[in-house]
Design a protein around this motif. Structure first.
Motif, short mmCIF file in Angstrom:
data_model
loop_
_atom_site.label_atom_id
_atom_site.label_comp_id
_atom_site.label_asym_id
_atom_site.label_seq_id
_atom_site.Cartn_x
_atom_site.Cartn_y
_atom_site.Cartn_z
N SER A 92 48.79 -1.49 9.48
CA SER A 92 47.77 -0.55 9.98
C SER A 92 47.70 -0.60 11.50
O SER A 92 47.64 0.43 12.19
N HIS A 93 47.69 -1.82 12.05
CA HIS A 93 47.61 -1.97 13.50
C HIS A 93 48.85 -1.37 14.17
O HIS A 93 48.73 -0.61 15.14
N ALA A 94 50.02 -1.70 13.66
CA ALA A 94 51.26 -1.17 14.23
C ALA A 94 51.31 0.35 14.13
O ALA A 94 51.83 1.03 15.02
N PRO A 248 48.21 8.21 10.99
CA PRO A 248 47.41 8.38 9.77
C PRO A 248 48.23 8.33 8.50
O PRO A 248 47.76 7.83 7.47
N LEU A 249 49.47 8.83 8.53
CA LEU A 249 50.32 8.77 7.35
C LEU A 249 50.67 7.32 7.01
O LEU A 249 50.62 6.90 5.85
N SER A 250 51.02 6.54 8.04
CA SER A 250 51.35 5.13 7.80
C SER A 250 50.14 4.35 7.30
O SER A 250 50.27 3.44 6.48
N LEU A 251 48.96 4.70 7.82
CA LEU A 251 47.73 4.06 7.33
C LEU A 251 47.53 4.34 5.85
O LEU A 251 47.11 3.46 5.08
N LEU A 252 47.83 5.56 5.45
CA LEU A 252 47.69 5.93 4.05
C LEU A 252 48.63 5.10 3.18
O LEU A 252 48.22 4.56 2.14
N TRP A 253 49.90 4.99 3.63
CA TRP A 253 50.85 4.18 2.84
C TRP A 253 50.46 2.71 2.81
O TRP A 253 50.62 2.04 1.79
N ALA A 254 49.93 2.20 3.93
CA ALA A 254 49.50 0.79 3.97
C ALA A 254 48.37 0.54 2.99
O ALA A 254 48.31 -0.51 2.33
N TRP A 255 47.47 1.50 2.88
CA TRP A 255 46.34 1.37 1.95
C TRP A 255 46.81 1.48 0.51
O TRP A 255 46.40 0.70 -0.36
N LEU A 256 47.69 2.45 0.24
CA LEU A 256 48.15 2.67 -1.13
C LEU A 256 49.11 1.59 -1.62
O LEU A 256 49.02 1.13 -2.76
N LEU A 257 50.05 1.19 -0.74
CA LEU A 257 51.13 0.31 -1.17
C LEU A 257 50.88 -1.17 -0.89
O LEU A 257 51.32 -2.04 -1.64
N LEU A 258 50.18 -1.46 0.22
CA LEU A 258 49.98 -2.85 0.62
C LEU A 258 48.55 -3.32 0.44
O LEU A 258 48.23 -4.49 0.72
#
Length: 285
Positions: A92-94, A248-258
């Protein structure tokens, strides 16, 4: 508009890079992930070139440009960003820090590709960059952590490689640009991959292999095909601003996958750069 849409498709592919890298590093060494993905992508690129009946090497007059792309996006960005995640930066930070990339790409487009965006473009880009900087410094207790400095190095590499590739894609199809860059990098990437795999213990799991496959085939190869084409059509500085959608897209994947927790400051930082992308797309070059 078509250039922006193509660039956006590339950004969609790139947005899964950080989560996939995090998965890959659960079973593989960070250096092997960074270098090994280039070897796998180089094989795919060589096969595509042969299938299309194209030369395996670029024109000699362009070797310097392809070497720059190889050093920056084939080696530099994967290595520095992987080390940043390994140094403690969350996905999320990255993801929010990478929001600085469009501004860096725009600067490189002016210096290298001769583009001259309007003042409104720079105002919107600066707004996005300031938002990311405030977020990063506030999360680091008023200073930049080692992981942040590694991400800055990764962003500089990406901006240089994106600009050089977008410039070449004005005259060469995007898929051939990234393919040639990968083939040029192969003489270094392949021996290093073999050496690392033989000297460093690995713990491959299904999720690690899946993450490695994604960064190798999608992040390192397939995503660049529409990305470079979009930069060539829409202008490197302007189309490059679609990267503001990546946080925002990477944040979404981090929330869903990680299962990473989305804190208020993180979401606010991502939304701030999302607002800026709309402004930059209205400011034509």
């Amino acid at each position: 508009m078509r250039g922006t849409l193509l660039a956006g498709l590339g950004v969609l592919a790139f947005s899964g890079t950080f989560p996939a890298t995090a998965f890959a590093m659960r079973g593989f060494d960070p250096y092997l992930v960074a270098i090994g993905r280039a070897s796998v992508a180089a094989l795919a690129a060589a096969l595509c070139l042969m299938a299309a009946g194209a030369p395996l090497l670029p024109p000699r007059s362009q070797l310097k440009s392809y070497a720059v792309i190889a050093l920056s996006v084939v080696f530099g960005f994967p290595l520095f960003s992987g080390l940043a995640l390994n140094a403690g930066a969350s996905v999320s930070h990255a993801a929010v820090v990478v929001g600085l990339l469009p501004a860096a790409t725009a600067v490189c487009a002016v210096l290298r590709a001769g583009e001259r965006p309007r003042t409104a473009f720079w105002v919107a880009s600066t707004g996005g960059a300031v938002s990311v900087t405030i977020f990063t410094v506030s999360r680091g207790g008023g200073s930049l952590a080692v992981a942040d400095l590694l991400m800055v190095a990764a962003l500089v590499c990406a901006a240089v490689g994106y600009t050089e590739g977008g410039r070449l894609a004005r005259h060469t199809p995007g898929w051939r640009v990234i393919s040639y860059a990968l083939v040029v990098a192969a003489p270094v990437a392949v021996p290093l991959t073999v050496l690392l795999s033989m000297t460093i213990a690995q713990r491959p799991t299904a999720e690690a292999v899946a993450g490695f496959a994604y960064v190798s085939l999608v992040s390192m190869f397939l995503g660049f095909i529409p990305w470079y084409a979009g930069l060539a059509m829409g202008g490197i500085a302007r189309a490059g601003q679609t990267q503001l959608l990546q946080p925002p897209l990477s944040l979404l994947w981090a929330w869903l996958l990680l299962d990473e927790r989305l804190e208020v400051a993180t979401v606010a930082g991502a939304l701030a750069v999302l607002v800026c992308v709309a402004a930059t797309q209205r400011a034509r070059s």
